[in-house]
Design a protein around this motif. Structure first.
Motif, PDB file in Angstrom:
ATOM      1  N   PRO A 190       0.808  -1.227   0.000  1.00  8.88           N
ATOM      2  CA  PRO A 190       0.000   0.000   0.000  1.00  8.88           C
ATOM      3  C   PRO A 190       0.836   1.270   0.000  1.00  8.88           C
ATOM      4  CG  PRO A 190       0.044  -0.968   2.196  1.00  8.88           C
ATOM      5  CD  PRO A 190       0.734  -1.937   1.294  1.00  8.88           C
ATOM      6  N   GLU A 191       2.111   1.164   0.389  1.00 12.62           N
ATOM      7  CA  GLU A 191       3.003   2.319   0.417  1.00 12.62           C
ATOM      8  C   GLU A 191       4.277   1.996  -0.352  1.00 12.62           C
ATOM      9  OE1 GLU A 191       3.776   3.535   4.391  1.00 12.62           O
ATOM     10  OE2 GLU A 191       1.722   4.189   4.782  1.00 12.62           O
ATOM     11  N   LEU A 192       4.718   2.959  -1.150  1.00  9.07           N
ATOM     12  CA  LEU A 192       5.929   2.765  -1.959  1.00  9.07           C
ATOM     13  C   LEU A 192       6.755   4.037  -1.959  1.00  9.07           C
ATOM     14  CD1 LEU A 192       4.328   1.004  -5.059  1.00  9.07           C
ATOM     15  CD2 LEU A 192       5.825  -0.098  -3.366  1.00  9.07           C
ATOM     16  N   GLY A 193       8.078   3.857  -2.013  1.00  6.45           N
ATOM     17  CA  GLY A 193       8.977   4.990  -2.126  1.00  6.45           C
ATOM     18  C   GLY A 193       9.293   5.299  -3.580  1.00  6.45           C
ATOM     19  N   VAL A 194       9.927   6.424  -3.804  1.00  3.89           N
ATOM     20  CA  VAL A 194      10.273   6.827  -5.172  1.00  3.89           C
ATOM     21  C   VAL A 194      11.167   5.789  -5.838  1.00  3.89           C
ATOM     22  CG1 VAL A 194      11.442   8.558  -6.581  1.00  3.89           C
ATOM     23  CG2 VAL A 194      10.037   9.286  -4.658  1.00  3.89           C
TER      24      VAL A 194
ATOM     25  N   VAL B 113      -2.387  10.547  -5.197  1.00  2.00           N
ATOM     26  CA  VAL B 113      -1.498   9.884  -4.253  1.00  2.00           C
ATOM     27  C   VAL B 113      -1.267  10.832  -3.077  1.00  2.00           C
ATOM     28  CG1 VAL B 113      -0.327   8.477  -5.992  1.00  2.00           C
ATOM     29  CG2 VAL B 113       0.632  10.705  -5.363  1.00  2.00           C
ATOM     30  N   TYR B 114      -0.853  10.229  -1.971  1.00  2.00           N
ATOM     31  CA  TYR B 114      -0.590  11.007  -0.756  1.00  2.00           C
ATOM     32  C   TYR B 114       0.831  10.717  -0.295  1.00  2.00           C
ATOM     33  CZ  TYR B 114      -0.462  12.048   4.240  1.00  2.00           C
ATOM     34  OH  TYR B 114      -0.104  12.500   5.480  1.00  2.00           O
ATOM     35  N   LYS B 115       1.583  11.754   0.055  1.00  2.00           N
ATOM     36  CA  LYS B 115       2.960  11.587   0.522  1.00  2.00           C
ATOM     37  C   LYS B 115       3.024  11.732   2.028  1.00  2.00           C
ATOM     38  CE  LYS B 115       7.698  13.287  -0.019  1.00  2.00           C
ATOM     39  NZ  LYS B 115       8.584  14.275  -0.678  1.00  2.00           N
ATOM     40  N   ASP B 116       3.556  10.707   2.682  1.00  2.00           N
ATOM     41  CA  ASP B 116       3.790  10.757   4.123  1.00  2.00           C
ATOM     42  C   ASP B 116       5.102  11.497   4.352  1.00  2.00           C
ATOM     43  OD1 ASP B 116       4.567  10.223   6.782  1.00  2.00           O
ATOM     44  OD2 ASP B 116       3.340   8.405   6.830  1.00  2.00           O
ATOM     45  N   MET B 117       5.029  12.675   4.967  1.00  2.00           N
ATOM     46  CA  MET B 117       6.215  13.502   5.148  1.00  2.00           C
ATOM     47  C   MET B 117       7.223  12.891   6.111  1.00  2.00           C
ATOM     48  SD  MET B 117       5.930  15.863   3.065  1.00  2.00           S
ATOM     49  CE  MET B 117       4.740  16.761   2.058  1.00  2.00           C
ATOM     50  N   ASN B 118       6.766  11.968   6.948  1.00  2.00           N
ATOM     51  CA  ASN B 118       7.676  11.336   7.905  1.00  2.00           C
ATOM     52  C   ASN B 118       8.516  10.234   7.251  1.00  2.00           C
ATOM     53  OD1 ASN B 118       6.800  12.861  10.187  1.00  2.00           O
ATOM     54  ND2 ASN B 118       4.970  11.581  10.296  1.00  2.00           N
TER      55      ASN B 118
ATOM     56  N   TYR C 199       4.757   7.035  -0.542  1.00  2.00           N
ATOM     57  CA  TYR C 199       3.494   7.445  -1.149  1.00  2.00           C
ATOM     58  C   TYR C 199       2.458   6.336  -1.001  1.00  2.00           C
ATOM     59  CZ  TYR C 199       5.964  11.307  -3.422  1.00  2.00           C
ATOM     60  OH  TYR C 199       6.687  12.451  -3.669  1.00  2.00           O
ATOM     61  N   SER C 200       1.194   6.735  -0.942  1.00  2.00           N
ATOM     62  CA  SER C 200       0.068   5.800  -0.953  1.00  2.00           C
ATOM     63  C   SER C 200      -1.035   6.422  -1.794  1.00  2.00           C
ATOM     64  CB  SER C 200      -0.438   5.525   0.464  1.00  2.00           C
ATOM     65  OG  SER C 200      -0.812   6.734   1.115  1.00  2.00           O
ATOM     66  N   LEU C 201      -2.041   5.624  -2.145  1.00  2.00           N
ATOM     67  CA  LEU C 201      -3.148   6.150  -2.951  1.00  2.00           C
ATOM     68  C   LEU C 201      -3.922   7.207  -2.177  1.00  2.00           C
ATOM     69  CD1 LEU C 201      -4.485   2.893  -4.638  1.00  2.00           C
ATOM     70  CD2 LEU C 201      -3.059   4.665  -5.657  1.00  2.00           C
ATOM     71  N   GLY C 202      -4.372   8.238  -2.901  1.00  2.00           N
ATOM     72  CA  GLY C 202      -5.058   9.354  -2.268  1.00  2.00           C
ATOM     73  C   GLY C 202      -6.569   9.273  -2.353  1.00  2.00           C
ATOM     74  N   ALA C 203      -7.224  10.301  -1.811  1.00  2.00           N
ATOM     75  CA  ALA C 203      -8.683  10.327  -1.712  1.00  2.00           C
ATOM     76  C   ALA C 203      -9.367  10.379  -3.072  1.00  2.00           C
ATOM     77  CB  ALA C 203      -9.122  11.518  -0.865  1.00  2.00           C
ATOM     78  N   SER C 204      -8.713  10.963  -4.068  1.00  2.00           N
ATOM     79  CA  SER C 204      -9.324  11.049  -5.394  1.00  2.00           C
ATOM     80  C   SER C 204      -9.568   9.661  -5.983  1.00  2.00           C
ATOM     81  CB  SER C 204      -8.439  11.862  -6.343  1.00  2.00           C
ATOM     82  OG  SER C 204      -8.384  13.210  -5.957  1.00  2.00           O
ATOM     83  N   ILE C 205      -8.694   8.710  -5.660  1.00  2.00           N
ATOM     84  CA  ILE C 205      -8.874   7.334  -6.124  1.00  2.00           C
ATOM     85  C   ILE C 205     -10.132   6.739  -5.500  1.00  2.00           C
ATOM     86  CG2 ILE C 205      -7.952   4.987  -5.964  1.00  2.00           C
ATOM     87  CD1 ILE C 205      -6.583   6.550  -8.087  1.00  2.00           C
ATOM     88  N   LEU C 206     -10.355   7.036  -4.222  1.00  2.00           N
ATOM     89  CA  LEU C 206     -11.541   6.512  -3.533  1.00  2.00           C
ATOM     90  C   LEU C 206     -12.815   7.008  -4.196  1.00  2.00           C
ATOM     91  CD1 LEU C 206     -12.725   4.924  -1.150  1.00  2.00           C
ATOM     92  CD2 LEU C 206     -12.568   7.001   0.214  1.00  2.00           C
ATOM     93  N   THR C 207     -12.823   8.265  -4.601  1.00  2.00           N
ATOM     94  CA  THR C 207     -13.995   8.826  -5.285  1.00  2.00           C
ATOM     95  C   THR C 207     -14.265   8.085  -6.589  1.00  2.00           C
ATOM     96  OG1 THR C 207     -13.548  11.007  -4.356  1.00  2.00           O
ATOM     97  CG2 THR C 207     -14.999  10.916  -6.277  1.00  2.00           C
ATOM     98  N   LEU C 208     -13.200   7.865  -7.362  1.00  2.00           N
ATOM     99  CA  LEU C 208     -13.357   7.156  -8.632  1.00  2.00           C
ATOM    100  C   LEU C 208     -13.786   5.715  -8.404  1.00  2.00           C
ATOM    101  CD1 LEU C 208     -10.216   8.436 -10.590  1.00  2.00           C
ATOM    102  CD2 LEU C 208     -12.586   9.178 -10.853  1.00  2.00           C
TER     103      LEU C 208
END
Length: 266
Positions: A27-31, A58-63, A67-76
């Motif tokens: 669910p989470e991947l780096g560059v 996608v959403y970037k965890d600053m810590n 990256y993980s999938l963002g809210a826009s994907i959920l809408t689609l």
């Protein structure tokens, strides 16, 4: 100008591939991981991820900088789910199938050389590792829904699948195109597929095709369970239940189409 057009198309293709790289298993991947998966440069991966993040895909965890999938994907996803009428017809049937068999039941479709699980009804038995969650992609040649669909596909589709190397997943995985074709003929004759530890050790799957109003295979319904629960004593009874579920879903799809043709779709 032509080269710029090709670059745009390439960027779009890579952006879509990035979105498809995420899964329940990852669910989470780096560059660096994404760049390696897509065989592109890290700078290209970073640029595409930045664009996707700006649109909420996608959403970037600053810590962690992952990256993980963002809210826009959920809408689609919600829009797609509402438009997949097959799920409206199939879900109640799946509920009954799981209740009657005591096993996980699924609806899957074919995409390329993989099947995608669109729906899953969980049984009460816990599993050590999840192999059939919604959205997961599994190989078509060694899974019961994949074989159930493939047996009723056009010859060119079968040949395309058979032209690719078969990876061995379970102790009984078919790795020969000739053996697969022979099994597909048997499935087409009998109307169902049984995969005994072909994809996963200790797991049996029973799959049945689902047809539309043109009698074209569009999906498959299947159950999966432990070899301790699905065995020579009860497998024929379970096959009948899955076959009945497949026929019922196909019938519901055809009935819905008939209502639409006569302007009576409620």
């Amino acid at each position: 100008m032509a080269s710029q057009g090709k670059q745009r198309i390439s960027s779009v293709e890579n952006a879509l591939k990035i979105l498809k790289s995420f899964s329940m298993d990852e669910p989470e991947l780096g560059v660096s991981e994404i760049a390696e998966k897509l065989n592109i440069g890290k700078s290209t991966a970073h640029r595409l991820l930045t664009s996707l993040a700006s649109e909420g895909f996608v959403y970037k965890d600053m810590n962690t900088n992952h990256y993980s999938l963002g809210a826009s994907i959920l809408t689609l996803t919600n829009i797609v789910s509402s438009q997949l009428k097959i799920l409206n017809e199939a879900t109640p049937v799946l509920n009954v199938l799981t209740e009657e068999t005591g096993e996980n039941s699924h609806i899957s479709i074919l995409e390329g050389n993989e099947i995608i699980y669109l729906q899953k009804i969980e049984c009460t038995y816990p599993s050590k590792k999840e192999y059939t969650h919604i959205g997961r992609r599994n190989p078509v040649y060694c899974t019961s829904p994949g074989q159930a669909i493939l047996a009723f596909e056009d010859e060119e589709v079968i040949e395309k699948i058979c032209s690719q190397p078969f990876k061995k997943y379970g102790p009984n995985t078919i790795t020969s195109p000739e053996q697969l074709k022979e099994k597909l003929l048997k499935i087409k004759k009998e109307g169902y597929a049984v995969c005994n530890q072909e994809f996963q050790k200790g797991i049996i799957g029973i799959g049945v095709p689902i047809f539309n109003e043109h009698n074209k295979v569009v999906a498959a319904v299947n159950i999966t369970g432990s070899t301790k629960r699905i065995n020579s004593i009860n497998i024929n009874q379970l096959i009948k239940k899955v076959v009945n579920a497949g026929e019922r879903i196909s019938e519901l799809i055809k009935q819905r189409k008939t209502k639409q043709l006569f302007g009576n779709d409620d």
